[in-house]
Design a protein around this motif. Sequence first.
Motif, short mmCIF file in Angstrom:
data_model
loop_
_atom_site.label_atom_id
_atom_site.label_comp_id
_atom_site.label_asym_id
_atom_site.label_seq_id
_atom_site.Cartn_x
_atom_site.Cartn_y
_atom_site.Cartn_z
N SER A 103 5.53 3.32 5.93
CA SER A 103 4.67 3.52 4.78
C SER A 103 3.49 3.10 4.88
N PHE A 104 3.37 2.47 5.83
CA PHE A 104 1.36 1.54 5.77
C PHE A 104 1.03 2.98 6.55
N LEU A 105 1.31 4.14 6.90
CA LEU A 105 0.39 5.23 7.52
C LEU A 105 0.46 6.13 6.57
N VAL A 106 1.73 6.44 6.20
CA VAL A 106 1.78 7.75 4.85
C VAL A 106 0.66 7.57 3.87
N GLU A 107 0.62 6.32 3.21
CA GLU A 107 -0.59 5.65 2.32
C GLU A 107 -1.48 6.09 2.79
N PHE A 116 -10.79 2.81 -6.05
CA PHE A 116 -11.22 2.95 -7.26
C PHE A 116 -10.01 2.63 -8.22
N PRO A 117 -9.64 2.48 -9.68
CA PRO A 117 -8.30 2.18 -10.46
C PRO A 117 -8.84 3.94 -10.89
N LYS A 118 -7.41 4.38 -11.65
CA LYS A 118 -8.00 5.61 -12.03
C LYS A 118 -7.59 5.50 -12.92
N LYS A 119 -6.71 4.78 -13.77
CA LYS A 119 -6.46 4.04 -14.99
C LYS A 119 -6.76 2.95 -15.69
N PRO A 120 -6.69 2.38 -16.77
CA PRO A 120 -6.92 1.11 -16.83
C PRO A 120 -6.98 0.34 -16.54
N VAL A 121 -7.10 -0.67 -16.46
CA VAL A 121 -6.03 -1.89 -15.72
C VAL A 121 -6.68 -3.57 -16.94
N GLY A 122 -5.77 -4.16 -16.22
CA GLY A 122 -5.40 -5.07 -17.18
C GLY A 122 -6.85 -6.39 -16.81
N LYS A 123 -7.02 -7.25 -17.54
CA LYS A 123 -7.90 -8.47 -17.17
C LYS A 123 -8.22 -9.20 -16.25
N TYR A 124 -6.92 -9.33 -15.81
CA TYR A 124 -6.93 -9.03 -14.27
C TYR A 124 -5.90 -8.75 -13.81
N LEU A 125 -6.55 -8.29 -12.50
CA LEU A 125 -5.81 -6.81 -11.32
C LEU A 125 -5.33 -7.82 -10.43
N ILE A 126 -4.03 -8.44 -10.35
CA ILE A 126 -3.80 -8.88 -9.05
C ILE A 126 -3.25 -7.74 -8.25
N GLN A 127 -3.80 -7.77 -7.19
CA GLN A 127 -3.60 -7.46 -5.53
C GLN A 127 -2.60 -8.57 -4.93
N VAL A 128 -1.49 -7.93 -4.84
CA VAL A 128 -0.66 -8.21 -3.80
C VAL A 128 -0.56 -7.68 -2.71
N CYS A 129 -1.19 -8.54 -1.64
CA CYS A 129 -0.56 -7.95 -0.52
C CYS A 129 0.59 -7.26 0.14
N HIS A 130 0.90 -6.24 0.82
CA HIS A 130 2.18 -6.37 1.09
C HIS A 130 2.26 -5.69 2.31
N ASN A 131 1.17 -6.07 3.07
CA ASN A 131 0.95 -5.58 4.68
C ASN A 131 2.00 -6.95 5.49
N VAL A 188 -1.51 -4.29 -2.22
CA VAL A 188 -2.46 -3.86 -1.76
C VAL A 188 -2.46 -3.72 -0.36
N GLU A 189 -2.92 -3.56 0.84
CA GLU A 189 -2.96 -3.41 2.28
C GLU A 189 -3.75 -4.02 2.53
N CYS A 190 -3.91 -4.63 4.01
CA CYS A 190 -4.44 -6.38 4.80
C CYS A 190 -5.35 -5.99 3.98
N LEU A 191 -5.58 -7.80 3.67
CA LEU A 191 -6.77 -8.27 3.29
C LEU A 191 -7.68 -9.31 3.81
#
Lengths: 617, 158
Positions: A469-473, B68-83, B120-123
């Motif tokens: 899924s990472f690579l697709v993204e 770069f978000p393409k639509k408005p986001v909240g005051k706090y943009l919560i980016q959870v790493c799901h990597n 998001v991907e790995c931070l």
Amino acid sequence: MRIESVEQLRKLEKKYRGETESHPVRVHICYGPGCLANGAQEIGDRFRKVIKEKKLKNFKVEAIKETGCHGFCERGPLVVLEPEGTFYTKVKVKDVEAIVEKSLGKSEIIESLLYTNPADDKKIQRYKDIPFYAHQKRIALRNLGQIDQTSLHDYIAAGGYQGLAKALTAMNPNKVIKEVELSGIRGRGGGGFATGRKWATCAKIESDVRYVVCNGDEGDPGAFMDRAIMEGDPHTVLEGMIICAYAVGSTQGYVYVRDEYPLAVVHLQKAIEDAEAVGLIGENILGTGFSFHIAISRGAGAFVCGESSALMRSVAGEVGEPRAKYIRSVVKGLKDKPTVLNNVETFACIPVILSEGGKAFSKIGTPKSTGTKAFSLVGKIENTGLIEVPMGTTLREIIYNIGGGIKDGKPFKAVQTGGPSGGCLPESKLDLPVDFDTLTEAGSMMGSGGMIVMDDATCVVDVARYFLSFLVEESCGKCVPCREGLYQLHQSAVRICEGKGTDDDLEIMQHLSDMIVIGSLCGLGTSGPNPFLSTIRYFRDEYEAHIKEKKCPAGVCTALITYIITDRCTGCLACIPACATDAITGKKGQVHQLAQDKCDRCGACYAVCKYDAIEIH
Amino acid sequence: MILTEESVRNIEKKAARYPNKLSAILPAITIAYRQVGHLNAGVYREISRIIDVPYVEVAEAATFYTLFPKKPVGKYLIQVCHNISCALLGADSLVAYLEGKLGIKKGETTADGLFTIITVECLGSCATAPMMQINQDYYENLTREKVDKVLEELKAKT
């Protein structure tokens, strides 16, 4: 003040080192990302405040150093008292006063903050004696934790820019290249191409302009070595780049940093400005007539930009899509000029190769993979963090001696090396020496150095699904086999995880993988099917369990498992509020019930149960 | 005009540094994004006018890069790493918990305009997984209790 000559630099080194050593005790607080997130900043502030209040006679505020990542992130925040090397772990703001009063004021050691060796339950005072550090050898990470992370003063005191001084005054460019070739160093970004040969090729091409680019687009999941170096020791990267520029005849360099690393940008920027101010970067470096400029270029969240040709297009401000490399970037790279692109860790080794000599470096590691390699140890391992070991160290030594084994003493299942392009290696491969060629033969790869450890509660099919899924993204979409093929691979993996997979899926996946490898331009595509190929190679039975028996042996794939409350339940009520879907009911003291139709199998109840009363089937 | 005079000036200043105008696209997008908080066709149009490049070049670069978000986001943009490292240690259930707690799905913004959840991907903070980044700050070794505390603190700040 400009440093006009090499002699002046040597004098400064002596003076600065004297200044550093004049402090009887130095407090090194780890400001790496792991420790910062756990309050290192507050601890630093508290130290300064307490020291001011207590008015210690022998201690100056300058002796508090904000250092880069010590590596032992698992035990952070870390505070080290040098030169003794006393190692305090999991320090809290409230501990600071005691440290100042006892350890700084009276040289006493606070036992409760020391590291306890899990093997024999004994406290260990000095970090060098802790198994996590004792088995390491640090070259690229040599200054992390040792010097104030953005201080040019400290870098010079630690012998910084001496490699450059030697290159500029005692060697001609050709000799510098020969020295790097002699060291045998291969690119640390994962490809493992001989660095010296790359430089030699670039230097030979006729051109008015040449570029030196540092690849700081570290995007491999589970890898953060380059980040730690850029943040914790930015000058070593710059010094490596300047030496390279001198060797190949370049006057302009770029550091490409991924946008996810804002602190790395800040520290590199400061390092560049400080080095410019004293004449280590810019015109007429160290009075030798050699000039070189460095600028920072930032990415914006595209994994593929770590690929050389995509990166160079991104530096030039364009869309970061790779091109076919019939002509390599060392011949036609940035703006179609000859370009040396090396990874952060490679550049970080260069100053040491110059100052200690290529021969000394080549004696470390194995004959074909010389030197050391930094890894980030993550996943289900006791000691997560950042390490550096000689090439040829076995996976077992890394995972068990340094990493302390699997978390909570569980059985080892697999280790993933090389990021999404790498692969999962099983228990039977643990005694393989870690070097470029051995890992590739085993179906994985060195990659940039992420080492993700998995226990028996990890489902490898799920891991493969995740990486796909990472690579697709992250596929840029230029080549159809990569864009569509990886998508289909991922769809099959999802089906298998959901219990809807058939034998056909495995066949199609195998076939698709072969096509993607043949049909893609860049490394992302050609190594894209690896998460599938390496797991099917070593864990075919697990795929088959999902397909034939509709079971997930590791108990991870939610469609294939159920949670059951057994009669070990004491009726403690803990799992009821933990359940987000209100699936659990019951009274205090009585065995609870779990309504399967409401359960979304999130595992929250399993995590909070103290009596192991909940089982996964 | 969406872009302020200051942003326009900054973009012009950046653009002047590059011999090739196309090279100014990414820096210009970054400046515009910092001011507006997200990007859209109007922003691309203004950038293309300021640095004098075709609209499509700006749009292509902007939509290629995911940060770069393409639509408005909240005051706090919560980016959870799901990597992977975070996923192994429970990132998916963390996302589900956040979604439940804030009453929105991934990619959505709360009605009060405070929070947006994205993955998001790995931070690169894998040793202290699972983790998330809210605006510029990292929060690591996350548990449900820790998430509760962080959200409360952010709410109290506003």
